[in-house]
Write a protein that holds these residues in place. Structure first.
Motif, PDB file in Angstrom:
ATOM      1  N   ASP A  48       0.754  -1.243   0.045  1.00 17.82           N
ATOM      2  CA  ASP A  48      -0.022   0.113   0.071  1.00 17.82           C
ATOM      3  C   ASP A  48       0.903   1.168   0.093  1.00 17.82           C
ATOM      4  O   ASP A  48       0.257   2.226   0.095  1.00 17.82           O
ATOM      5  N   SER A  49       2.197   1.031  -0.120  1.00 18.13           N
ATOM      6  CA  SER A  49       2.936   2.404  -0.174  1.00 18.13           C
ATOM      7  C   SER A  49       4.148   1.902  -1.108  1.00 18.13           C
ATOM      8  O   SER A  49       4.513   0.699  -1.238  1.00 18.13           O
ATOM      9  N   ILE A  50       4.533   2.713  -1.766  1.00 19.53           N
ATOM     10  CA  ILE A  50       5.874   2.641  -2.881  1.00 19.53           C
ATOM     11  C   ILE A  50       6.767   3.763  -2.568  1.00 19.53           C
ATOM     12  O   ILE A  50       6.388   5.024  -2.360  1.00 19.53           O
ATOM     13  N   THR A  51       7.900   3.792  -2.377  1.00 19.12           N
ATOM     14  CA  THR A  51       8.903   4.656  -2.470  1.00 19.12           C
ATOM     15  C   THR A  51       9.756   4.726  -3.983  1.00 19.12           C
ATOM     16  O   THR A  51      10.048   3.636  -4.443  1.00 19.12           O
ATOM     17  N   TRP A  52       9.466   5.826  -4.495  1.00 15.96           N
ATOM     18  CA  TRP A  52       9.899   6.156  -5.907  1.00 15.96           C
ATOM     19  C   TRP A  52      10.797   7.421  -6.053  1.00 15.96           C
ATOM     20  O   TRP A  52      10.416   8.450  -5.561  1.00 15.96           O
ATOM     21  N   ASN A  53      12.073   7.510  -6.267  1.00 16.31           N
ATOM     22  CA  ASN A  53      12.951   8.424  -6.473  1.00 16.31           C
ATOM     23  C   ASN A  53      13.019   9.222  -5.052  1.00 16.31           C
ATOM     24  O   ASN A  53      13.117  10.353  -5.089  1.00 16.31           O
ATOM     25  N   GLY A  54      13.158   8.663  -4.198  1.00 18.41           N
ATOM     26  CA  GLY A  54      13.452   9.336  -2.755  1.00 18.41           C
ATOM     27  C   GLY A  54      11.970   9.496  -2.099  1.00 18.41           C
ATOM     28  O   GLY A  54      12.012  10.249  -0.947  1.00 18.41           O
ATOM     29  N   VAL A  55      10.814   9.439  -2.874  1.00 18.19           N
ATOM     30  CA  VAL A  55       9.664  10.048  -2.235  1.00 18.19           C
ATOM     31  C   VAL A  55       8.620   8.927  -1.940  1.00 18.19           C
ATOM     32  O   VAL A  55       8.477   7.638  -2.575  1.00 18.19           O
ATOM     33  N   LYS A  56       8.104   8.780  -0.673  1.00 21.78           N
ATOM     34  CA  LYS A  56       7.112   7.633  -0.356  1.00 21.78           C
ATOM     35  C   LYS A  56       5.657   8.052  -0.893  1.00 21.78           C
ATOM     36  O   LYS A  56       5.254   9.185  -0.266  1.00 21.78           O
ATOM     37  N   TYR A  57       5.282   7.040  -1.246  1.00 22.87           N
ATOM     38  CA  TYR A  57       3.628   7.457  -1.758  1.00 22.87           C
ATOM     39  C   TYR A  57       2.718   6.070  -1.111  1.00 22.87           C
ATOM     40  O   TYR A  57       3.100   5.157  -0.928  1.00 22.87           O
ATOM     41  N   LEU A  58       1.740   6.748  -0.960  1.00 25.13           N
ATOM     42  CA  LEU A  58       0.514   5.860  -0.246  1.00 25.13           C
ATOM     43  C   LEU A  58      -0.725   5.722  -1.183  1.00 25.13           C
ATOM     44  O   LEU A  58      -0.897   6.726  -1.802  1.00 25.13           O
ATOM     45  N   GLN A  59      -1.065   4.622  -1.160  1.00 29.99           N
ATOM     46  CA  GLN A  59      -2.444   4.372  -1.800  1.00 29.99           C
ATOM     47  C   GLN A  59      -3.431   5.300  -1.585  1.00 29.99           C
ATOM     48  O   GLN A  59      -3.890   5.473  -0.492  1.00 29.99           O
ATOM     49  N   ARG A  60      -4.218   5.955  -2.518  1.00 38.66           N
ATOM     50  CA  ARG A  60      -5.337   6.876  -2.064  1.00 38.66           C
ATOM     51  C   ARG A  60      -6.669   5.904  -1.608  1.00 38.66           C
ATOM     52  O   ARG A  60      -6.961   4.920  -2.181  1.00 38.66           O
ATOM     53  N   LYS A  61      -7.351   6.520  -0.861  1.00 40.13           N
ATOM     54  CA  LYS A  61      -8.405   5.788  -0.052  1.00 40.13           C
ATOM     55  C   LYS A  61      -9.723   6.457  -0.495  1.00 40.13           C
ATOM     56  O   LYS A  61     -10.739   6.004  -0.193  1.00 40.13           O
ATOM     57  N   ASP A  62      -9.667   7.660  -1.492  1.00 36.80           N
ATOM     58  CA  ASP A  62     -10.737   8.178  -1.934  1.00 36.80           C
ATOM     59  C   ASP A  62     -11.082   7.741  -3.486  1.00 36.80           C
ATOM     60  O   ASP A  62     -11.745   8.417  -4.234  1.00 36.80           O
ATOM     61  N   LEU A  63     -10.523   6.463  -3.862  1.00 43.26           N
ATOM     62  CA  LEU A  63     -10.743   6.079  -5.228  1.00 43.26           C
ATOM     63  C   LEU A  63     -11.519   4.729  -5.118  1.00 43.26           C
ATOM     64  O   LEU A  63     -11.233   3.896  -3.993  1.00 43.26           O
ATOM     65  N   ASP A  64     -12.349   4.530  -6.080  1.00 37.23           N
ATOM     66  CA  ASP A  64     -12.959   3.361  -6.087  1.00 37.23           C
ATOM     67  C   ASP A  64     -12.950   2.799  -7.568  1.00 37.23           C
ATOM     68  O   ASP A  64     -12.956   3.471  -8.452  1.00 37.23           O
ATOM     69  N   THR A  65     -12.610   1.515  -7.662  1.00 39.03           N
ATOM     70  CA  THR A  65     -12.189   0.991  -8.906  1.00 39.03           C
ATOM     71  C   THR A  65     -12.679  -0.022  -9.266  1.00 39.03           C
ATOM     72  O   THR A  65     -13.057  -1.181  -8.302  1.00 39.03           O
ATOM     73  N   ILE A  66     -13.048  -0.457 -10.480  1.00 37.42           N
ATOM     74  CA  ILE A  66     -13.773  -1.539 -11.115  1.00 37.42           C
ATOM     75  C   ILE A  66     -12.895  -1.963 -12.353  1.00 37.42           C
ATOM     76  O   ILE A  66     -12.621  -1.209 -13.188  1.00 37.42           O
ATOM     77  N   LEU A  67     -12.653  -3.376 -12.645  1.00 41.38           N
ATOM     78  CA  LEU A  67     -11.860  -3.897 -13.748  1.00 41.38           C
ATOM     79  C   LEU A  67     -13.057  -4.457 -14.460  1.00 41.38           C
ATOM     80  O   LEU A  67     -13.917  -5.202 -14.250  1.00 41.38           O
ATOM     81  N   ILE A  68     -13.089  -3.881 -15.799  1.00 43.68           N
ATOM     82  CA  ILE A  68     -14.190  -4.286 -16.650  1.00 43.68           C
ATOM     83  C   ILE A  68     -13.579  -5.180 -17.798  1.00 43.68           C
ATOM     84  O   ILE A  68     -12.465  -4.611 -18.484  1.00 43.68           O
ATOM     85  N   MET A  69     -14.072  -6.332 -18.226  1.00 42.27           N
ATOM     86  CA  MET A  69     -13.507  -7.267 -19.056  1.00 42.27           C
ATOM     87  C   MET A  69     -14.616  -7.714 -20.195  1.00 42.27           C
ATOM     88  O   MET A  69     -15.775  -7.696 -19.940  1.00 42.27           O
ATOM     89  N   GLY A  70     -14.105  -7.585 -21.497  1.00 42.75           N
ATOM     90  CA  GLY A  70     -14.900  -8.277 -22.451  1.00 42.75           C
ATOM     91  C   GLY A  70     -14.382  -9.636 -22.791  1.00 42.75           C
ATOM     92  O   GLY A  70     -13.198  -9.733 -23.075  1.00 42.75           O
ATOM     93  N   LEU A  71     -15.033 -10.743 -22.727  1.00 44.27           N
ATOM     94  CA  LEU A  71     -14.656 -12.127 -23.049  1.00 44.27           C
ATOM     95  C   LEU A  71     -14.964 -12.623 -24.435  1.00 44.27           C
ATOM     96  O   LEU A  71     -15.902 -12.301 -25.052  1.00 44.27           O
ATOM     97  N   ASP A  72     -14.036 -13.475 -24.939  1.00 42.65           N
ATOM     98  CA  ASP A  72     -13.994 -13.812 -26.232  1.00 42.65           C
ATOM     99  C   ASP A  72     -14.754 -15.117 -26.266  1.00 42.65           C
ATOM    100  O   ASP A  72     -14.494 -16.319 -26.476  1.00 42.65           O
ATOM    101  N   LYS A  73     -16.124 -15.173 -26.240  1.00 38.21           N
ATOM    102  CA  LYS A  73     -16.880 -16.283 -25.998  1.00 38.21           C
ATOM    103  C   LYS A  73     -18.391 -15.996 -26.533  1.00 38.21           C
ATOM    104  O   LYS A  73     -18.727 -14.961 -25.757  1.00 38.21           O
ATOM    105  N   PHE A  74     -18.842 -16.659 -27.530  1.00 35.37           N
ATOM    106  CA  PHE A  74     -20.094 -16.440 -27.943  1.00 35.37           C
ATOM    107  C   PHE A  74     -21.214 -17.193 -27.439  1.00 35.37           C
ATOM    108  O   PHE A  74     -21.865 -17.864 -27.701  1.00 35.37           O
TER     109      PHE A  74
END
Length: 330
Positions: A48-74
């Motif tokens: 939930d945290s990443i350090t990049w180029n000397g800066v520590k980053y935390l994952q945002r808690k104000d985001l909601d995410t959804i993975l959307i998929m199209g499947l190759d099945k008729f």
């Protein structure tokens, strides 16, 4: 041999399904985020945290995410009963809704992206990992929710552990139904489709109907630029036009999206309930679309199929920009 993405034509038929899923999700899920009856359960992670180029980053808690998929099945979304199936996730996007700024963005993922994928055993348990094309993540599992969760895990791993709240997949059968229910979609034809469909003339403005829309978004063979990257460009063009068309319909009929969803219900798999999806709020109109993003990389011809390798630095920069904030932000 280095090429732009170019996979077997018979295995690239689900782009349009994913496009329509994405559009429906834009409008139906914004309210659902506040009700969240179910969450995707992924293995515990300390990323939930990443350090990049000397800066520590935390994952945002104000985001909601959804993975959307199209499947190759008729077919419909009936599970196979086995923990290996033939439904590849040919179209994948990660929708991120920012509750704080009332905006949303879309990360369009290349199906050929090489990444670590979990392999499921006879009881559905994880028995190991393989490094394969991202589209294959859905083939591990019964083809139902377990396969969707496997894809969620693969995408999360690719994106340095980004939390994904929900998933939605749709098979190809609903494409013509939903496209025509929206009244067709008008686009400027970007390629010469004369060998496939003489009505699709490059540069012409045309309203796509039914199978014609599928041809426009899925086809690569016999085109001047047959790469998957170029096809992804057409998908985004189609999505933008479809979004505008559906919004126009929704303004005239507030129940339009619920009706469209009912028509596609047999072809959807999601961990978001029908009640959540149907709960449309006026506040939807207040959300602003911040556009599409893609991951830079290089396509290389593998032993059998194309393999897309993302640029690691560009990937990190995109992930940090979309899903993380410097620690001082919190």
């Amino acid at each position: 041999m280095k090429l732009r993405v170019n996979r077997n034509f018979l295995k690239v038929m689900a782009g349009i399904a994913g496009v329509i899923c994405l559009l429906i999700s834009f409008f139906l899920l914004l309210h659902a985020w506040e009700v969240k009856e179910s969450q995707v359960n992924l293995p515990e992670t300390d990323r939930d945290s990443i350090t990049w180029n000397g800066v520590k980053y935390l994952q945002r808690k104000d985001l909601d995410t959804i993975l959307i998929m199209g499947l190759d099945k008729f077919e419909d979304t009936e599970e196979s009963g086995k923990y290996l199936n033939h439904q590849q996730a040919d179209f994948m996007v990660l929708l991120a809704v920012d509750r704080k700024t009332k905006t949303y963005s879309v990360l369009h993922l290349n199906r050929d992206t090489m990444t670590d994928i979990s392999v499921l055993g006879e009881r559905g348990e994880r028995v190991g990992t393989v490094n394969e094309q991202l589209a294959l993540s859905h083939t591990y599992g019964t083809g139902g929710k377990d396969s969707c969760r496997n894809s969620v895990e693969a995408v999360s791993n690719l994106l340095h552990g980004v939390k994904i709240d929900h998933f939605l997949s749709m098979t190809m059968d609903a494409v013509a139904i939903l496209n025509d229910y929206a009244g067709g979609v008008t686009v400027e034809v970007l390629d010469d489709f004369s060998e496939i469909d003489p009505s699709l003339v490059q540069g012409e403005i045309i309203t796509l109907k039914g199978p014609q829309a599928l041809t426009y978004v899925r086809t690569r063979k016999n085109l001047e630029d047959s790469s998957n990257l170029h096809r992804m460009e057409r998908q985004r063009q189609y999505l933008t036009a479809l979004r505008e068309q559906v919004e126009s319909k929704r303004q005239k009929d507030p129940e339009f999206l619920a009706k469209a969803l009912a028509k596609a219900a047999d072809y959807l798999v999601s961990d978001v309930t029908v009640n959540q999806m149907s709960a449309i709020s006026e506040k939807i109109d207040g959300y602003t679309f911040n556009g599409f993003r893609t991951l830079d990389g290089e396509a290389v011809k593998g032993d059998k199929y194309m393999e897309y390798y993302v640029d690691k630095d560009a990937l990190m920069e995109t992930v940090l920009e979309l899903y993380f904030k410097p620690k001082e932000y919190f």
